[in-house]
Enzyme design. Structure first.
Site, PDB file in Angstrom:
ATOM      1  N   ASN A   1     -45.154 -37.388 -39.936  1.00 48.42           N
ATOM      2  CA  ASN A   1     -45.412 -35.947 -39.864  1.00 48.42           C
ATOM      3  C   ASN A   1     -44.183 -35.275 -39.270  1.00 48.42           C
ATOM      4  O   ASN A   1     -43.933 -35.381 -38.062  1.00 48.42           O
ATOM      5  CB  ASN A   1     -46.659 -35.703 -39.001  1.00 48.42           C
ATOM      6  CG  ASN A   1     -46.961 -34.225 -38.839  1.00 48.42           C
ATOM      7  OD1 ASN A   1     -46.315 -33.377 -39.451  1.00 48.42           O
ATOM      8  ND2 ASN A   1     -47.940 -33.913 -38.000  1.00 48.42           N
TER       9      ASN A   1
ATOM     10  N   LYS B   1     -43.623 -32.227 -38.944  1.00 45.58           N
ATOM     11  CA  LYS B   1     -43.996 -30.983 -38.249  1.00 45.58           C
ATOM     12  C   LYS B   1     -43.054 -29.841 -38.666  1.00 45.58           C
ATOM     13  O   LYS B   1     -42.616 -29.798 -39.800  1.00 45.58           O
ATOM     14  CB  LYS B   1     -44.044 -31.216 -36.730  1.00 45.58           C
ATOM     15  CG  LYS B   1     -44.969 -32.403 -36.390  1.00 45.58           C
ATOM     16  CD  LYS B   1     -45.346 -32.499 -34.952  1.00 45.58           C
ATOM     17  CE  LYS B   1     -46.291 -33.697 -34.757  1.00 45.58           C
ATOM     18  NZ  LYS B   1     -46.792 -33.838 -33.417  1.00 45.58           N
TER      19      LYS B   1
ATOM     20  N   HIS C   1     -54.924 -31.376 -37.784  1.00 41.47           N
ATOM     21  CA  HIS C   1     -54.025 -31.845 -36.724  1.00 41.47           C
ATOM     22  C   HIS C   1     -54.341 -31.093 -35.432  1.00 41.47           C
ATOM     23  O   HIS C   1     -54.662 -29.897 -35.463  1.00 41.47           O
ATOM     24  CB  HIS C   1     -52.560 -31.636 -37.134  1.00 41.47           C
ATOM     25  CG  HIS C   1     -51.626 -32.355 -36.217  1.00 41.47           C
ATOM     26  ND1 HIS C   1     -51.283 -31.858 -34.983  1.00 41.47           N
ATOM     27  CD2 HIS C   1     -51.022 -33.557 -36.326  1.00 41.47           C
ATOM     28  CE1 HIS C   1     -50.484 -32.723 -34.382  1.00 41.47           C
ATOM     29  NE2 HIS C   1     -50.307 -33.764 -35.178  1.00 41.47           N
TER      30      HIS C   1
ATOM     31  N   GLU D   1     -52.529 -29.855 -33.254  1.00 36.25           N
ATOM     32  CA  GLU D   1     -51.731 -28.645 -33.012  1.00 36.25           C
ATOM     33  C   GLU D   1     -52.363 -27.439 -33.718  1.00 36.25           C
ATOM     34  O   GLU D   1     -52.319 -26.321 -33.215  1.00 36.25           O
ATOM     35  CB  GLU D   1     -50.275 -28.884 -33.468  1.00 36.25           C
ATOM     36  CG  GLU D   1     -49.540 -29.769 -32.463  1.00 36.25           C
ATOM     37  CD  GLU D   1     -48.490 -30.694 -33.037  1.00 36.25           C
ATOM     38  OE1 GLU D   1     -48.045 -30.488 -34.180  1.00 36.25           O
ATOM     39  OE2 GLU D   1     -48.120 -31.657 -32.328  1.00 36.25           O
TER      40      GLU D   1
ATOM     41  N   GLU E   1     -55.716 -39.342 -33.029  1.00 35.06           N
ATOM     42  CA  GLU E   1     -54.532 -38.916 -32.280  1.00 35.06           C
ATOM     43  C   GLU E   1     -54.963 -38.297 -30.954  1.00 35.06           C
ATOM     44  O   GLU E   1     -55.307 -37.097 -30.904  1.00 35.06           O
ATOM     45  CB  GLU E   1     -53.752 -37.868 -33.077  1.00 35.06           C
ATOM     46  CG  GLU E   1     -53.279 -38.362 -34.427  1.00 35.06           C
ATOM     47  CD  GLU E   1     -52.056 -37.583 -34.900  1.00 35.06           C
ATOM     48  OE1 GLU E   1     -51.052 -38.225 -35.178  1.00 35.06           O
ATOM     49  OE2 GLU E   1     -52.095 -36.346 -34.948  1.00 35.06           O
TER      50      GLU E   1
ATOM     51  N   GLY F   1     -46.411 -36.425 -28.631  1.00 30.35           N
ATOM     52  CA  GLY F   1     -45.126 -35.848 -28.222  1.00 30.35           C
ATOM     53  C   GLY F   1     -44.846 -35.980 -26.738  1.00 30.35           C
ATOM     54  O   GLY F   1     -43.947 -35.330 -26.214  1.00 30.35           O
TER      55      GLY F   1
ATOM     56  N   SER G   1     -47.031 -40.693 -29.910  1.00 32.96           N
ATOM     57  CA  SER G   1     -45.891 -41.396 -29.310  1.00 32.96           C
ATOM     58  C   SER G   1     -45.674 -42.808 -29.852  1.00 32.96           C
ATOM     59  O   SER G   1     -45.240 -43.704 -29.122  1.00 32.96           O
ATOM     60  CB  SER G   1     -46.003 -41.409 -27.777  1.00 32.96           C
ATOM     61  OG  SER G   1     -45.951 -40.078 -27.286  1.00 32.96           O
TER      62      SER G   1
HETATM   63  O1  LIG Z   1     -48.925 -36.213 -36.340  1.00 35.44           O
HETATM   64  C1  LIG Z   1     -48.306 -36.886 -35.507  1.00 35.44           C
HETATM   65  C2  LIG Z   1     -48.668 -36.842 -34.123  1.00 35.44           C
HETATM   66  O2  LIG Z   1     -48.852 -35.543 -33.673  1.00 35.44           O
HETATM   67  C3  LIG Z   1     -47.846 -37.708 -33.219  1.00 35.44           C
HETATM   68  O3  LIG Z   1     -46.659 -37.080 -32.806  1.00 35.44           O
HETATM   69  P1  LIG Z   1     -45.637 -37.922 -31.902  1.00 35.44           P
HETATM   70  O4  LIG Z   1     -45.414 -39.230 -32.623  1.00 35.44           O
HETATM   71  O5  LIG Z   1     -44.407 -37.083 -31.837  1.00 35.44           O
HETATM   72  O6  LIG Z   1     -46.311 -38.137 -30.597  1.00 35.44           O
END
Ligand SMILES: O=C[C@H](O)COP(=O)(O)O
Length: 254
Positions: free
Chosen positions: A10, A12, A96, A98, A166, A172, A212
């Site tokens: 992803n 983002k 997601h 977010e 997640e 993150g 993460s």
């Molecule tokens: O969609 C992916 C997740 O939000 C994980 O993000 P991350 O690997 O940066 O923690």
């Protein structure tokens, strides 16, 4: 029923077209197991979908990061599932955290989106997960079950759904769930699907972990029996994403 390991990247809201081209070139050069061992899907921002679809190796696929809840029309700024299908985009990420937290998407709204996207022929990575406060108050499974229930109430055929667990506190933050923490929720989620959907859906639906994930922690996580892959954020923008894809080999040799 075998569950092919699934690794999603992803991206983002990141990247310029030059940076995106570089990431694609790195992925295209990567040596990874074959498609019967691992399914790889990357999710660039909307504006880069055609670029990535055209330049990406043919054994990797593309996902949008969101789509509108129903057919398109007077919904300024939205992109419909129909448009993604029209562009030949096979996958979409929905729910997601977010979007749930920042844009206020409710469980029901996400459930409606999943149902509509599936009805148009998209495959869906449906995200669920608890906040730190919810985990600390002992309500992780209630939260995850309520999020999954809103999808289950609207979806009959789960064959094109991948569930991404997640935990919000791990996204993150560099604070990855321990393999035992991930396994515990994945196993509970599978039990929930067995009790509330069907034994077949529980056995065949891939439940992937996100939060993460890195080249350093992916193998241990992949070794957990109910972890069927990953949804990777930050590390999917880096060459280590190839190492994360290779974690599928852990399952193959298990
Ligand atoms: O969609 C992916 C997740 O939000 C994980 O993000 P991350 O690997 O940066 O923690």
């Amino acid at each position: 029923m075998g569950r092919t390991f699934f690794v999603g990247g992803n991206w983002k809201c990141n990247g310029t077209s030059e940076e995106i081209k570089k990431i694609v070139a790195t992925l295209n050069a990567g040596q990874v197991p074959s498609q019967d061992v691992v399914e790889v899907v990357v999710s660039p921002p909307f504006v880069f979908l055609p670029l990535v679809k055209n330049e990406l190796r043919s054994d990797f696929h593309v996902a949008a990061q969101n789509c509108w809840v129903k057919k398109g029309g007077a919904f300024t700024g939205e992109v419909s599932a129909d448009m993604l299908v029209n562009l030949g985009i096979p996958w979409v990420i929905l729910g997601h955290s977010e979007r749930r937290a920042i844009l206020g998407e409710s469980n029901e709204f996400v459930g409606d989106k999943v149902a509509y996207a599936l009805s148009q022929g998209l495959k869906v990575i449906a995200c669920v997960g608890e906040t730190l406060e919810q985990r600390e108050s002992g309500s992780t499974m209630d939260v995850v079950a309520a999020q999954t229930k809103a999808i289950a109430e609207r979806v009959k055929d789960w064959s094109n759904v991948v569930v991404a667990y997640e935990p919000v506190w791990a996204i993150g933050t560099g604070k990855v769930a321990s393999p035992a923490q991930a396994q515990e929720v994945h196993a509970e989620l599978r039990k929930w699907l067995q009790a509330n959907v069907s034994a077949e859906v529980a056995a065949s639906t891939r439940i992937i972990y996100g939060g993460s994930v890195s080249g350093a922690n992916c193998k241990e996580l992949a070794g957990q029996p109910d972890v069927d892959g990953f949804l990777v954020g930050g590390a999917s923008l880096k060459p280590e994403f190839i190492d994360i894809i290779k974690a599928a080999e852990v399952k193959k040799s298990a």
